[in-house]
Design a protein around this motif. Sequence first.
Motif, PDB file in Angstrom:
ATOM      1  N   TRP B 257       0.855  -1.192   0.000  1.00  0.00           N
ATOM      2  CA  TRP B 257       0.000   0.000   0.000  1.00  0.00           C
ATOM      3  C   TRP B 257       0.886   1.235   0.000  1.00  0.00           C
ATOM      4  O   TRP B 257       1.889   1.313   0.718  1.00  0.00           O
ATOM      5  N   LEU B 258       0.500   2.240  -0.810  1.00  0.00           N
ATOM      6  CA  LEU B 258       1.168   3.530  -0.833  1.00  0.00           C
ATOM      7  C   LEU B 258       0.118   4.623  -0.745  1.00  0.00           C
ATOM      8  O   LEU B 258      -1.023   4.430  -1.194  1.00  0.00           O
ATOM      9  N   ARG B 340       7.838  12.841   4.511  1.00  0.00           N
ATOM     10  CA  ARG B 340       7.161  13.942   5.189  1.00  0.00           C
ATOM     11  C   ARG B 340       5.685  13.641   5.391  1.00  0.00           C
ATOM     12  O   ARG B 340       4.878  14.545   5.549  1.00  0.00           O
ATOM     13  N   LEU B 341       5.324  12.363   5.359  1.00  0.00           N
ATOM     14  CA  LEU B 341       3.936  11.966   5.564  1.00  0.00           C
ATOM     15  C   LEU B 341       3.609  11.970   7.049  1.00  0.00           C
ATOM     16  O   LEU B 341       4.497  12.064   7.895  1.00  0.00           O
ATOM     17  N   SER B 342       2.321  11.832   7.331  1.00  0.00           N
ATOM     18  CA  SER B 342       1.925  11.740   8.733  1.00  0.00           C
ATOM     19  C   SER B 342       2.400  10.411   9.312  1.00  0.00           C
ATOM     20  O   SER B 342       2.675   9.450   8.570  1.00  0.00           O
ATOM     21  N   VAL B 343       2.475  10.351  10.633  1.00  0.00           N
ATOM     22  CA  VAL B 343       2.921   9.125  11.291  1.00  0.00           C
ATOM     23  C   VAL B 343       1.986   7.969  10.954  1.00  0.00           C
ATOM     24  O   VAL B 343       2.435   6.851  10.670  1.00  0.00           O
ATOM     25  N   GLU B 344       0.697   8.241  10.948  1.00  0.00           N
ATOM     26  CA  GLU B 344      -0.259   7.161  10.682  1.00  0.00           C
ATOM     27  C   GLU B 344      -0.099   6.618   9.267  1.00  0.00           C
ATOM     28  O   GLU B 344      -0.190   5.408   9.032  1.00  0.00           O
ATOM     29  N   THR B 345       0.148   7.515   8.317  1.00  0.00           N
ATOM     30  CA  THR B 345       0.335   7.066   6.939  1.00  0.00           C
ATOM     31  C   THR B 345       1.619   6.248   6.819  1.00  0.00           C
ATOM     32  O   THR B 345       1.639   5.216   6.143  1.00  0.00           O
ATOM     33  N   LYS B 347       3.008   4.540   9.141  1.00  0.00           N
ATOM     34  CA  LYS B 347       2.763   3.242   9.799  1.00  0.00           C
ATOM     35  C   LYS B 347       1.988   2.321   8.874  1.00  0.00           C
ATOM     36  O   LYS B 347       2.264   1.111   8.796  1.00  0.00           O
ATOM     37  N   ARG B 348       1.030   2.887   8.177  1.00  0.00           N
ATOM     38  CA  ARG B 348       0.241   2.031   7.274  1.00  0.00           C
ATOM     39  C   ARG B 348       1.121   1.481   6.153  1.00  0.00           C
ATOM     40  O   ARG B 348       0.977   0.318   5.765  1.00  0.00           O
ATOM     41  N   VAL B 349       1.994   2.324   5.624  1.00  0.00           N
ATOM     42  CA  VAL B 349       2.922   1.853   4.596  1.00  0.00           C
ATOM     43  C   VAL B 349       3.789   0.730   5.171  1.00  0.00           C
ATOM     44  O   VAL B 349       3.961  -0.335   4.565  1.00  0.00           O
ATOM     45  N   ALA B 350       4.300   0.953   6.370  1.00  0.00           N
ATOM     46  CA  ALA B 350       5.189  -0.021   6.995  1.00  0.00           C
ATOM     47  C   ALA B 350       4.478  -1.353   7.236  1.00  0.00           C
ATOM     48  O   ALA B 350       5.025  -2.427   6.988  1.00  0.00           O
ATOM     49  N   GLU B 351       3.254  -1.273   7.718  1.00  0.00           N
ATOM     50  CA  GLU B 351       2.536  -2.491   8.061  1.00  0.00           C
ATOM     51  C   GLU B 351       2.090  -3.271   6.832  1.00  0.00           C
ATOM     52  O   GLU B 351       1.679  -4.422   6.939  1.00  0.00           O
ATOM     53  N   SER B 352       2.160  -2.639   5.649  1.00  0.00           N
ATOM     54  CA  SER B 352       1.746  -3.338   4.431  1.00  0.00           C
ATOM     55  C   SER B 352       2.884  -4.126   3.816  1.00  0.00           C
ATOM     56  O   SER B 352       2.693  -4.801   2.803  1.00  0.00           O
ATOM     57  N   ILE B 353       4.066  -4.062   4.420  1.00  0.00           N
ATOM     58  CA  ILE B 353       5.207  -4.816   3.894  1.00  0.00           C
ATOM     59  C   ILE B 353       5.103  -6.250   4.392  1.00  0.00           C
ATOM     60  O   ILE B 353       5.078  -6.497   5.589  1.00  0.00           O
ATOM     61  N   LYS B 354       5.009  -7.192   3.490  1.00  0.00           N
ATOM     62  CA  LYS B 354       4.850  -8.604   3.865  1.00  0.00           C
ATOM     63  C   LYS B 354       6.188  -9.317   3.801  1.00  0.00           C
ATOM     64  O   LYS B 354       7.069  -8.988   3.063  1.00  0.00           O
TER      65      LYS B 354
END
Lengths: 158, 354
Positions: B257-258, B340-345, B347-354
């Motif tokens: 996810w991006l 420069r994204l928000s922390v939540e964004t 985190k979402r990018v990070a958590e989508s790495i499988k």
Amino acid sequence: MSCPDFEALSAFADGESPAAERASIDRHLSDCAACRRTVESIAAERRALSGMAVPPMPADLKSSLEAMIPESEPAWRAHLRILFSPRFAVAAAAACVALLLWTWRAGVFAPRLELPAEFLAAAHNQYALSLRLAPSEKIMTEMPAQLSAGIPGGRDVY
Amino acid sequence: MSISSLILFAALVLPVWSEQTAAPRANAASEGARHRSPSGVEAEDLLLMSLSAPEVSYEGELVLETVSPKGESVAKHVLVRFAPPDRYRREIVDENGFMKLLIVSDGETEWVYDRRRRAAWRGEPTDADHKLIDPDEEYDLIFDNYELKAGGSDRVAGRDCAVLEVREPAGGALVQKLSIDRERGLVLRRRVYRPDGGVASHMRYLRAVFSPPSGDWDFAFSPPSGTKVAARRIRPDFLEVDEVRTATDLEPRQPDWLPGGYVFESVNILPYRGRTVLHYRYSDGVEVLSLFQAPRHMPVRHSGSVVGLRVGSAQAKLAVGADGKMLEWTAGDRFVLIGRLSVETMKRVAESIK
């Protein structure tokens, strides 16, 4: 009393009869010449045997007997022999190689190496310079500080 | 089912499956992608003018002011020289006009020199022509993800400029404001804004002279005696993921996810003390999101304070700086996100790495 059997008379002659039986046989011998002659014969054979020397064992008999006995080894030696057998050595070597490969792949014993945050920031900004709208002046003027960070004594960061 | 039927089935299904599982590429629909913003012909012309390097040489002096989120300001004075097509020299000078830092390129070799530390780094200048995304695609990205508006006039270093505003779509927050020399197209003033609306940096030329005499200009560099020279620098390669797969022990892993508008552009291999770090680059045309993948035993050494948080079930560290955020966590390998994204964004990018 009827005549005792040969074993009873032999035990009487060796002095091994129980007391009650000895008394009974003693009374019988006073009336039975045949039993008296048997007891005397047994005693005479004992006297003759006790006077004989023990003959030496033949040399070939000793070696023959030893050959018939299977050789037995201590348990620890048997276990050691298994450990050093070729089959066990191959299995152990394969297990070691597999373990080494796993630890190498997993980096279990890999030395810890810290990445300076400035190194990553410099790579991030180096790429950002390629964007058409990048604030290139800002990025470029900060590059020296990012490259210098983490260089105690001027060591090469890379 | 016959073998020929199986082959036909695979030929139909596999391309669809791979398209759905690959990270979004340029021009592919991604979550939150926006339609092209109505920027106007004048804004487009101004942008095109600013994206091209001047065709003539120039020299000048500029001041660059960077402002931290706390409002602390630091100013640098920079002497600038440029000769087409790609030779440049930037000297950061102190209050007495003496050179402190130097960035100089003759088009083939770029030097960065820190006079105070007596250290120099030699490398190659960033060459945008080698990027996997071509200029037209990048141009489209800017207009797909931002709204450009011609914002009047400005006067900088005694020269007439046209103002170009780069905003978030639908009248959103201001991202950059450029004052572009009407005659030569050089950006003479640039303000970069933070998401909260504050100014992150302000660059403006104090003096700009085009086509000056350039007889004594020097774009080569020889380190002075006693300078520690690093012969290698981060080489800005632009590679496909398949190219790095065979060049490293790391199995490339990218986010599924991006954020809207971001596309994967390229990956680079960074050598660091005998180890390899993969650098995936994502962009929306203006902003950059970097993902670094390193072996697990390579933690990041942060020079400032960090905050602990969680990425999925993993413990993570977050560092916030003037230029953005750095999020570090471990999921098998070591990962770091910079942007420069928000922390939540992030985190979402990070958590989508499988």
